[in-house]
Design a protein around this motif. Structure first.
Motif, PDB file in Angstrom:
ATOM      1  N   ILE A  41       0.843  -1.202   0.000  1.00 41.29           N
ATOM      2  CA  ILE A  41       0.000   0.000   0.000  1.00 41.29           C
ATOM      3  C   ILE A  41       0.879   1.253   0.000  1.00 41.29           C
ATOM      4  O   ILE A  41       0.704   2.153  -0.822  1.00 41.29           O
ATOM      5  CB  ILE A  41      -0.981  -0.050   1.190  1.00 41.29           C
ATOM      6  CG1 ILE A  41      -2.015  -1.155   0.923  1.00 41.29           C
ATOM      7  CG2 ILE A  41      -1.658   1.308   1.414  1.00 41.29           C
ATOM      8  CD1 ILE A  41      -2.843  -1.561   2.112  1.00 41.29           C
ATOM      9  N   HIS A  42       1.868   1.280   0.877  1.00 42.91           N
ATOM     10  CA  HIS A  42       2.679   2.499   0.981  1.00 42.91           C
ATOM     11  C   HIS A  42       3.539   2.751  -0.243  1.00 42.91           C
ATOM     12  O   HIS A  42       3.835   3.894  -0.561  1.00 42.91           O
ATOM     13  CB  HIS A  42       3.534   2.443   2.250  1.00 42.91           C
ATOM     14  CG  HIS A  42       2.693   2.667   3.480  1.00 42.91           C
ATOM     15  ND1 HIS A  42       2.652   1.783   4.532  1.00 42.91           N
ATOM     16  CD2 HIS A  42       1.810   3.645   3.779  1.00 42.91           C
ATOM     17  CE1 HIS A  42       1.789   2.223   5.432  1.00 42.91           C
ATOM     18  NE2 HIS A  42       1.263   3.350   4.994  1.00 42.91           N
TER      19      HIS A  42
ATOM     20  N   ALA B  94     -13.011  -2.707  -3.528  1.00 53.52           N
ATOM     21  CA  ALA B  94     -14.310  -3.051  -4.123  1.00 53.52           C
ATOM     22  C   ALA B  94     -15.457  -2.215  -3.564  1.00 53.52           C
ATOM     23  O   ALA B  94     -16.512  -2.115  -4.188  1.00 53.52           O
ATOM     24  CB  ALA B  94     -14.599  -4.532  -3.904  1.00 53.52           C
ATOM     25  N   THR B  95     -15.261  -1.649  -2.367  1.00 49.60           N
ATOM     26  CA  THR B  95     -16.345  -0.890  -1.743  1.00 49.60           C
ATOM     27  C   THR B  95     -15.788   0.371  -1.076  1.00 49.60           C
ATOM     28  O   THR B  95     -14.592   0.463  -0.804  1.00 49.60           O
ATOM     29  CB  THR B  95     -17.036  -1.710  -0.631  1.00 49.60           C
ATOM     30  OG1 THR B  95     -16.050  -2.008   0.371  1.00 49.60           O
ATOM     31  CG2 THR B  95     -17.647  -2.987  -1.156  1.00 49.60           C
ATOM     32  N   ASP B  96     -16.693   1.292  -0.783  1.00 49.74           N
ATOM     33  CA  ASP B  96     -16.309   2.509  -0.048  1.00 49.74           C
ATOM     34  C   ASP B  96     -15.825   2.144   1.350  1.00 49.74           C
ATOM     35  O   ASP B  96     -14.906   2.752   1.884  1.00 49.74           O
ATOM     36  CB  ASP B  96     -17.516   3.451   0.090  1.00 49.74           C
ATOM     37  CG  ASP B  96     -17.947   3.996  -1.263  1.00 49.74           C
ATOM     38  OD1 ASP B  96     -17.087   4.086  -2.162  1.00 49.74           O
ATOM     39  OD2 ASP B  96     -19.143   4.306  -1.422  1.00 49.74           O
TER      40      ASP B  96
ATOM     41  N   VAL C 206      -8.791   0.833   4.420  1.00 50.13           N
ATOM     42  CA  VAL C 206      -7.402   0.880   3.943  1.00 50.13           C
ATOM     43  C   VAL C 206      -6.769   2.211   4.325  1.00 50.13           C
ATOM     44  O   VAL C 206      -5.642   2.270   4.831  1.00 50.13           O
ATOM     45  CB  VAL C 206      -7.342   0.666   2.406  1.00 50.13           C
ATOM     46  CG1 VAL C 206      -6.007   1.110   1.828  1.00 50.13           C
ATOM     47  CG2 VAL C 206      -7.595  -0.802   2.078  1.00 50.13           C
ATOM     48  N   SER C 207      -7.518   3.279   4.107  1.00 51.71           N
ATOM     49  CA  SER C 207      -6.920   4.575   4.371  1.00 51.71           C
ATOM     50  C   SER C 207      -6.726   4.800   5.880  1.00 51.71           C
ATOM     51  O   SER C 207      -5.708   5.350   6.303  1.00 51.71           O
ATOM     52  CB  SER C 207      -7.746   5.626   3.631  1.00 51.71           C
ATOM     53  OG  SER C 207      -8.051   6.680   4.403  1.00 51.71           O
ATOM     54  N   ALA C 208      -7.661   4.290   6.709  1.00 51.52           N
ATOM     55  CA  ALA C 208      -7.519   4.459   8.162  1.00 51.52           C
ATOM     56  C   ALA C 208      -6.443   3.531   8.738  1.00 51.52           C
ATOM     57  O   ALA C 208      -5.561   3.976   9.479  1.00 51.52           O
ATOM     58  CB  ALA C 208      -8.861   4.187   8.841  1.00 51.52           C
TER      59      ALA C 208
ATOM     60  N   ALA D 294      -6.690   9.247   1.568  1.00 50.71           N
ATOM     61  CA  ALA D 294      -7.988   8.777   1.063  1.00 50.71           C
ATOM     62  C   ALA D 294      -8.169   9.101  -0.418  1.00 50.71           C
ATOM     63  O   ALA D 294      -8.825   8.343  -1.139  1.00 50.71           O
ATOM     64  CB  ALA D 294      -9.113   9.403   1.883  1.00 50.71           C
ATOM     65  N   ASP D 295      -7.570  10.213  -0.885  1.00 48.73           N
ATOM     66  CA  ASP D 295      -7.778  10.566  -2.296  1.00 48.73           C
ATOM     67  C   ASP D 295      -6.944   9.695  -3.241  1.00 48.73           C
ATOM     68  O   ASP D 295      -7.032   9.837  -4.458  1.00 48.73           O
ATOM     69  CB  ASP D 295      -7.499  12.063  -2.535  1.00 48.73           C
ATOM     70  CG  ASP D 295      -6.064  12.442  -2.214  1.00 48.73           C
ATOM     71  OD1 ASP D 295      -5.310  11.581  -1.698  1.00 48.73           O
ATOM     72  OD2 ASP D 295      -5.679  13.597  -2.482  1.00 48.73           O
TER      73      ASP D 295
END
Ligand code: UDP
Length: 398
Positions: free
Chosen positions: A156-157, A165-167, A173-175, A181-182
């Motif tokens: 990820i980094h 697949a979902t919000d 993932v972002s938290a 998040a963008d």
């Protein structure tokens, strides 16, 4: 900037693998459908995957055939020793002068080779985990290896963007990874409505040797505990009339060893006569199973998305699903299915009874599922993916 050529790196999952057996699941369905839909939308996709028994093509050759799209190429790399996959992938990229505008890696095992390929090409890298160990563990799954967790965090980094697949998964993932998040793009998956469509129930049952008057609960998927088949077997013995129900299980190997633990649980619960385990079925034969069922149960502890629920709804079958992960987004509660607490046999039994005891309501929910499921098309998924790729490439170029 318009992304026209994409490399999909999927060391672990081939788009041509048979889902439902061993470790092969929704990822091969997603890879095949997403890549083909991108191709139809004019984005060229080459898939780099590991060599596996079902596709004994030589390494770096043209894969084992077309997948219904004129130019989707699947390259099977013989991993051989450790690092072999990455080496062959980079060698292929060096020899193939055309290059790629973007590299998209699938599952944590592909991230390292994918990132190295992207760096070699000077292209942006996008990561999709399909499932993230940290999320799975928090949902009650068995502990995952530290190696995997570190690899996912690094993937990820070190990526320019992440596709989920979902919000809900995007937010997780972002938290969890403190990732902007963008740079996380949620792209819902789709269902092939030309394959998954309503069929006459009696006809489907005849073909499967199931009586027209029986009550049938269906489970489709890998028979591992996280998917909840054990919870479902326990729920079966808590139904108002367990004896009148057939639990049809589609998934696992043909020799029955994958479901022995479920047979043992059923025996302990006094419902072993209710179990009808058929092993995995070819993907294109599943509509018949969905059509034959009164209810499709999706009792997973967590689902990244929930393809099985979507396929069932597209076939006009109501679902009884866990209120977890993507299922909360794709099942419309009390409109196309019933949701219940994950991992709770009693709650699942109540949800199943609510549909089995009220056939008129079950029919209504099933019918409502068809137009709803059809709003999830692979064409829409490809359009969103392609738009996300363009944005990712534009900010990479800055
Ligand atoms: N599937 C199949 N045959 C089987 C069992 C499953 O084709 O015997 C397919 C099913 O149609 C679905 C996928 O495997 O598209 C499972 O996807 P899901 O996302 O539910 O599960 P996972 O990725 O966790 O295995």
């Amino acid at each position: 900037m318009s992304v026209a050529r994409v490399a999909y790196v999927s060391a672990h999952g081939c788009p041509l693998a048979s889902p439902g057996v061993g470790a092969a699941g929704g990822m091969s369905v997603v890879l095949r459908n997403a890549a083909c839909a991108l191709e139809r939308a004019g984005v060229r996709v080459d898939v780099f995957t590991g060599l596996h028994g079902a596709c004994p093509a030589p390494s770096a050759a043209a894969g084992c055939g077309q997948t219904g799209s004129p130019s989707l190429r699947i390259m099977h790399m013989d991993a051989g020793d450790a690092g072999g996959f990455t080496r062959r992938l980079l060698a292929y990229a060096d020899a193939d002068g055309e290059g790629y505008d973007l590299v998209h890696s699938h599952y944590w095992l592909s991230a390292e080779p994918g990132i190295r390929l992207a760096r070699r090409l000077g292209a942006p890298h996008v990561f999709t985990g399909h499932t993230i160990a940290e999320v799975k563990e928090r949902a009650g799954g068995a502990p995952e290896s530290a190696v995997r967790k570190q690899a996912e965090a690094a993937a990820i980094h070190e990526s320019d963007a992440v596709v989920t697949a979902t919000d809900e998964e995007a937010a997780a993932v972002s938290a969890l990874f403190e990732f902007p998040a963008d740079r996380v793009h949620a792209v819902p998956m789709g269902v092939d409505a030309s394959l998954f469509r309503p069929l006459p129930r009696v006809q489907a049952r005849n073909a499967l040797g199931i009586g027209a008057d029986e009550r049938v609960v269906l489970f489709v998927g890998r028979t591992e505990p996280f998917k909840g088949p054990g919870v479902l077997v326990q729920a079966l013995s808590l139904l108002r009339d367990p004896g009148g129900v057939r639990l049809l299980i589609v998934g696992g190997g043909q020799d029955g060893s994958d479901v022995q633990w479920l047979r043992d649980a059923a025996w302990a619960g006094g419902v072993s006569a209710q179990i009808d385990a058929r092993g995995a079925a070819p993907h294109d034969e599943l509509p018949r199973y969905y059509a034959a069922a009164d209810v499709c149960a999706v009792p997973s502890l967590h689902e990244t998305f929930g393809l099985v629920a979507l396929e069932a709804m597209a076939c006009g079958t109501p679902v009884a699903a866990s209120r977890a992960g993507g299922l909360r987004q794709i099942v419309r509660e009390d409109e196309t299915g019933v949701l219940c607490e994950p991992g709770a046999p009693g709650a699942l039994a109540v949800a199943l009874d609510a549909l089995l005891d009220d056939p008129a309501r079950a029919r209504r929910l099933g019918e409502a599922g068809v137009p709803w499921a059809r709003t999830f098309t692979w064409e829409a998924a490809a359009a969103r993916l392609s738009a996300a790729y363009d944005r990712i490439a534009a900010s990479f170029a800055k």
